[in-house]
Design an enzyme around this catalytic site. Structure first.
Site, PDB file in Angstrom:
ATOM      1  N   ARG A  22       0.865  -1.183   0.000  1.00 55.22           N
ATOM      2  CA  ARG A  22       0.000   0.000   0.000  1.00 55.22           C
ATOM      3  C   ARG A  22       0.896   1.226   0.000  1.00 55.22           C
ATOM      4  NH1 ARG A  22       2.339   1.860   3.813  1.00 55.22           N
ATOM      5  NH2 ARG A  22       0.794   3.508   3.785  1.00 55.22           N
ATOM      6  N   GLY A  23       0.275   2.416  -0.022  1.00 56.59           N
ATOM      7  CA  GLY A  23       1.057   3.654  -0.157  1.00 56.59           C
ATOM      8  C   GLY A  23       1.097   4.003  -1.638  1.00 56.59           C
ATOM      9  N   ALA A  24       0.686   5.252  -1.955  1.00 54.86           N
ATOM     10  CA  ALA A  24       0.462   5.609  -3.355  1.00 54.86           C
ATOM     11  C   ALA A  24       1.662   5.324  -4.275  1.00 54.86           C
ATOM     12  CB  ALA A  24       0.020   7.066  -3.434  1.00 54.86           C
ATOM     13  N   ASN A  46      -6.294  12.006   0.822  1.00 53.76           N
ATOM     14  CA  ASN A  46      -5.306  11.271   1.609  1.00 53.76           C
ATOM     15  C   ASN A  46      -6.068  10.429   2.633  1.00 53.76           C
ATOM     16  OD1 ASN A  46      -2.522  10.655   2.184  1.00 53.76           O
ATOM     17  ND2 ASN A  46      -2.797  11.719   4.117  1.00 53.76           N
ATOM     18  N   LYS A  47      -5.343   9.640   3.383  1.00 54.84           N
ATOM     19  CA  LYS A  47      -5.946   8.692   4.319  1.00 54.84           C
ATOM     20  C   LYS A  47      -7.035   9.344   5.169  1.00 54.84           C
ATOM     21  CE  LYS A  47      -5.384   5.225   4.466  1.00 54.84           C
ATOM     22  NZ  LYS A  47      -6.332   4.339   3.728  1.00 54.84           N
ATOM     23  N   ASP A 105      -2.718  10.941  -1.883  1.00 54.46           N
ATOM     24  CA  ASP A 105      -3.034   9.911  -2.878  1.00 54.46           C
ATOM     25  C   ASP A 105      -3.437  10.513  -4.214  1.00 54.46           C
ATOM     26  OD1 ASP A 105      -3.427   8.500  -0.140  1.00 54.46           O
ATOM     27  OD2 ASP A 105      -3.158   6.935  -1.648  1.00 54.46           O
ATOM     28  N   ARG A 126      -7.094  -0.233  -7.104  1.00 49.71           N
ATOM     29  CA  ARG A 126      -7.535   0.732  -6.082  1.00 49.71           C
ATOM     30  C   ARG A 126      -7.806   2.045  -6.818  1.00 49.71           C
ATOM     31  NH1 ARG A 126      -4.340   1.093  -0.600  1.00 49.71           N
ATOM     32  NH2 ARG A 126      -6.354   1.931   0.077  1.00 49.71           N
ATOM     33  N   GLN A 154      -2.135   1.696   9.844  1.00 50.57           N
ATOM     34  CA  GLN A 154      -0.814   1.929   9.224  1.00 50.57           C
ATOM     35  C   GLN A 154       0.081   2.748  10.149  1.00 50.57           C
ATOM     36  OE1 GLN A 154      -3.771   2.401   7.737  1.00 50.57           O
ATOM     37  NE2 GLN A 154      -3.698   2.026   5.550  1.00 50.57           N
TER      38      GLN A 154
END
Ligand code: MRU
Length: 343
Positions: free
Chosen positions: A51-53, A247-248, A237, A92, A196
């Site tokens: 994960r993580g853009a 973003n998250k 993101d 995603r 996370q």
């Protein structure tokens, strides 16, 4: 439980196989997945093993390279890879880096002679990985100038060595600022529901020896109101033309509190996270994930199975709440123009 190691690599590629550190079991277990196809890369991205853009963009690129490797010489290879590129883009929806990376591969595919397709796919994926690593270093260099002595920094999610092929974006700045002796404390919200922050960011910071405290997500605005945060730095993101930033989930509450209490709020992101085709955040697709992520944590049920849920994985922070965007080209402010952002 494994020791947090600085050489823990989130991925590496050998011809035909991508090795991925399975982030779902960190920090308790160090487990690796072998990805030999675009479909396996799709699964790893969708199921959050990776994960993580920036990292999901690179994972998808290597997934295509692996697919090309195993199907080399087949008459319909080109069409087969076009289908794989389209499919992977759906893994995603929010992080634009995924589509950006796949678009780069698509262009290389179109220009490649048949016999060279597998080698060119691999070379482009490697180039992407290397570029993202360099972007992180440049972001950290520019960001360092914005961190005051004795800084108490609030961040969210994981934006470090486990979210990018390099030292990270927001967390990369924190690493460099710590090395420069400027970081007094980093506050790390847990980042429900995947944790996370609790599982990955504290793991990284412990290894690096950066002082940090884990907090529950809902405490962050209060901490800001107490005057205990000097600046907020988060990742992204997808960033629209007017600066609205996905973003998250939880990022928006940090931005609102930062504005209310006069604390600078920065977004650190490579240009691969900008989507200038979108005028505003209203056009950004926000991923909604399965209800069980809210009803449970891993093997533990935290609510009854019939409880209805709403599980947006990201939120959109309005651009005017953001003090500045720390990119590899320096500090940018919206509205962005396409020439300024020549990625
Ligand atoms: O759902 P995730 O873990 O992929 O979400 C990650 C984030 O929101 C990060 O802040 C963002 O991707 C930037 S990572 C450098």
């Amino acid at each position: 439980m494994p020791e947090p190691r600085g050489d823990l690599r989130p991925l590496w590629y050998e011809p035909g196989r991508l090795i991925l550190l399975d982030q779902r079991v960190l920090p308790h277990e160090e487990r690796y997945l072998e990805v030999r196809s675009a479909e396996a890369a799709f699964e790893a991205i969708r199921e959050m093993a990776v994960r993580g853009a920036p990292l999901i963009g690179v994972t998808a690129a290597y997934g295509v390279a692996a697919e090309a490797y195993w199907h080399a010489g087949e008459p319909d290879l080109r069409q087969h890879l076009q289908n794989a590129l389209r499919h992977l883009a759906e893994a995603r929806p929010t992080a634009v880096n995924l589509r950006w990376a796949l678009e780069r591969l698509r262009r290389v595919l179109e220009a490649a002679p048949d016999a060279e397709i597998p080698a060119r796919m691999e070379a482009e994926a490697r180039r992407l990985e290397q570029e993202e690593r360099e972007r992180c270093e440049a972001i950290a260099r520019h960001g360092l100038a914005l961190v005051p002595e004795g800084a108490r920094i609030l961040t969210i999610c994981n934006t470090g060595r486990l979210a990018t092929p390099g030292i990270g974006t927001a967390l990369g700045i924190i690493y460099r600022a710590f090395e420069a002796g400027r970081v007094r404390m980093v506050y790390v919200p847990e980042t429900r529901p995947w944790l996370q922050g609790a599982r990955l960011t504290t793991f990284e910071l412990s290894h690096a020896g950066v002082p940090h405290r884990l907090i529950v997500d809902s405490m962050a605005p209060y901490l800001i109101s107490l005057g205990q945060v000097d600046l907020v730095i988060v990742g992204a993101d997808r960033i629209a033309r007017n600066g609205d930033t996905a973003n998250k989930i939880g990022t928006l509450s940090l931005a609102l509190a930062a504005r209310q209490f006069g604390v600078p709020f920065y977004v650190a992101a490579p240009l691969s996270s900008f989507d200038l085709s979108l005028a505003s955040g209203r056009e950004i697709p926000v991923e909604e994930r399965a209800g069980d992520e809210v009803r449970r944590f891993q093997d533990c049920a935290t609510a009854t199975p019939e409880v209805a849920t709403l599980n947006y994985a990201f939120d959109i922070t309005p651009g005017d709440l953001i003090t500045g965007f720390i990119t590899e080209q320096g500090l940018l402010t919206p509205p962005f123009d396409t020439e300024e952002i020549a990625r």
